[in-house]
Design a protein around this motif. Sequence first.
Motif, PDB file in Angstrom:
ATOM      1  N   ASP A  42       0.844  -1.192   0.000  1.00 34.98           N
ATOM      2  CA  ASP A  42       0.000   0.000   0.000  1.00 34.98           C
ATOM      3  C   ASP A  42       0.879   1.242   0.000  1.00 34.98           C
ATOM      4  O   ASP A  42       1.688   1.434   0.894  1.00 34.98           O
ATOM      5  CB  ASP A  42      -0.913   0.008   1.229  1.00 34.98           C
ATOM      6  N   GLN A  45      -2.167   7.291  -0.055  1.00 33.56           N
ATOM      7  CA  GLN A  45      -2.526   8.525  -0.760  1.00 33.56           C
ATOM      8  C   GLN A  45      -2.099   8.511  -2.225  1.00 33.56           C
ATOM      9  O   GLN A  45      -2.021   9.553  -2.860  1.00 33.56           O
ATOM     10  CB  GLN A  45      -1.953   9.747  -0.040  1.00 33.56           C
ATOM     11  N   ILE A  46      -1.819   7.333  -2.796  1.00 32.01           N
ATOM     12  CA  ILE A  46      -1.509   7.219  -4.220  1.00 32.01           C
ATOM     13  C   ILE A  46      -2.613   6.380  -4.858  1.00 32.01           C
ATOM     14  O   ILE A  46      -2.820   5.227  -4.482  1.00 32.01           O
ATOM     15  CB  ILE A  46      -0.141   6.537  -4.454  1.00 32.01           C
ATOM     16  N   GLU A  47      -3.323   6.954  -5.819  1.00 32.69           N
ATOM     17  CA  GLU A  47      -4.399   6.227  -6.486  1.00 32.69           C
ATOM     18  C   GLU A  47      -3.831   5.031  -7.243  1.00 32.69           C
ATOM     19  O   GLU A  47      -2.887   5.160  -8.012  1.00 32.69           O
ATOM     20  CB  GLU A  47      -5.144   7.152  -7.458  1.00 32.69           C
ATOM     21  N   GLY A  48      -4.400   3.851  -7.008  1.00 35.76           N
ATOM     22  CA  GLY A  48      -3.917   2.626  -7.643  1.00 35.76           C
ATOM     23  C   GLY A  48      -2.671   2.071  -6.984  1.00 35.76           C
ATOM     24  O   GLY A  48      -2.064   1.123  -7.484  1.00 35.76           O
ATOM     25  N   GLY A  49      -2.266   2.630  -5.851  1.00 36.46           N
ATOM     26  CA  GLY A  49      -1.036   2.225  -5.180  1.00 36.46           C
ATOM     27  C   GLY A  49      -1.209   1.062  -4.222  1.00 36.46           C
ATOM     28  O   GLY A  49      -0.369   0.836  -3.372  1.00 36.46           O
ATOM     29  N   GLN A  50      -2.293   0.314  -4.366  1.00 37.29           N
ATOM     30  CA  GLN A  50      -2.514  -0.861  -3.536  1.00 37.29           C
ATOM     31  C   GLN A  50      -2.320  -2.103  -4.411  1.00 37.29           C
ATOM     32  O   GLN A  50      -2.700  -2.122  -5.574  1.00 37.29           O
ATOM     33  CB  GLN A  50      -3.929  -0.881  -2.948  1.00 37.29           C
ATOM     34  N   TRP A  83      -1.545  -4.631  -9.195  1.00 36.10           N
ATOM     35  CA  TRP A  83      -1.728  -3.297  -8.623  1.00 36.10           C
ATOM     36  C   TRP A  83      -3.112  -2.751  -8.947  1.00 36.10           C
ATOM     37  O   TRP A  83      -3.732  -3.164  -9.928  1.00 36.10           O
ATOM     38  CB  TRP A  83      -0.657  -2.348  -9.164  1.00 36.10           C
ATOM     39  N   GLY A  84      -3.545  -1.784  -8.168  1.00 33.38           N
ATOM     40  CA  GLY A  84      -4.845  -1.144  -8.369  1.00 33.38           C
ATOM     41  C   GLY A  84      -4.963  -0.422  -9.692  1.00 33.38           C
ATOM     42  O   GLY A  84      -6.058  -0.095 -10.133  1.00 33.38           O
ATOM     43  N   THR A  85      -3.863  -0.170 -10.367  1.00 37.91           N
ATOM     44  CA  THR A  85      -3.874   0.483 -11.678  1.00 37.91           C
ATOM     45  C   THR A  85      -4.166  -0.502 -12.801  1.00 37.91           C
ATOM     46  O   THR A  85      -4.311  -0.108 -13.953  1.00 37.91           O
ATOM     47  CB  THR A  85      -2.501   1.121 -11.957  1.00 37.91           C
TER      48      THR A  85
END
Length: 184
Positions: A42, A45-50, A83-85
Amino acid sequence: ANEEVKQISIFSYFSNAYMLSYGRELNDRLSLGLTAKYLTSDMFQIEGGQAYGYSVTPGILLRPKKWLSLGLKIDEFLNQQSWGTGTVEQVPPKLRLGLAYHSPNPGLFALDITQILRSGYAAEASVGYEWSKDGLSLRMGYSDGGLTAGAGFESGHTRVDYAYVTQTDLSRENVHRISLSGIW
């Protein structure tokens, strides 16, 4: 070339590895093992950073003499992290060869050689020493250009380990690792 570094943002990174290992002693001189990991990451605070993923590591241990052990394993033999991206990553497997001398004083001296199984990577060596008595272990070593140290305590079926690793390549701060293990 004009190189410029701009600070866009600062973020925190957190990762977990949940492992399940199984080892089997086939005879006095030969053991086989397998470790399966479930990984989470994780970047706050980064979008797709999970991310989440897995890896499988097989290994073999040979004991030609009571005081000498030779080990071989392939870290991340099978692996994947999503990744979430939508990006899916696979890291190249890493071959590790280890040699340990069990000193009678009590102590363990170890040498490890690591090679990433992809062209363009140089082999790396690590050395270490562990003193162990009555469930307490103290460790020190040198790996990846920095010092390492640690301690462990074992009681019954439970083991707690702490490791301190200098890791200046990734962070201005050093890395602290804590693990809890069950032994059956």
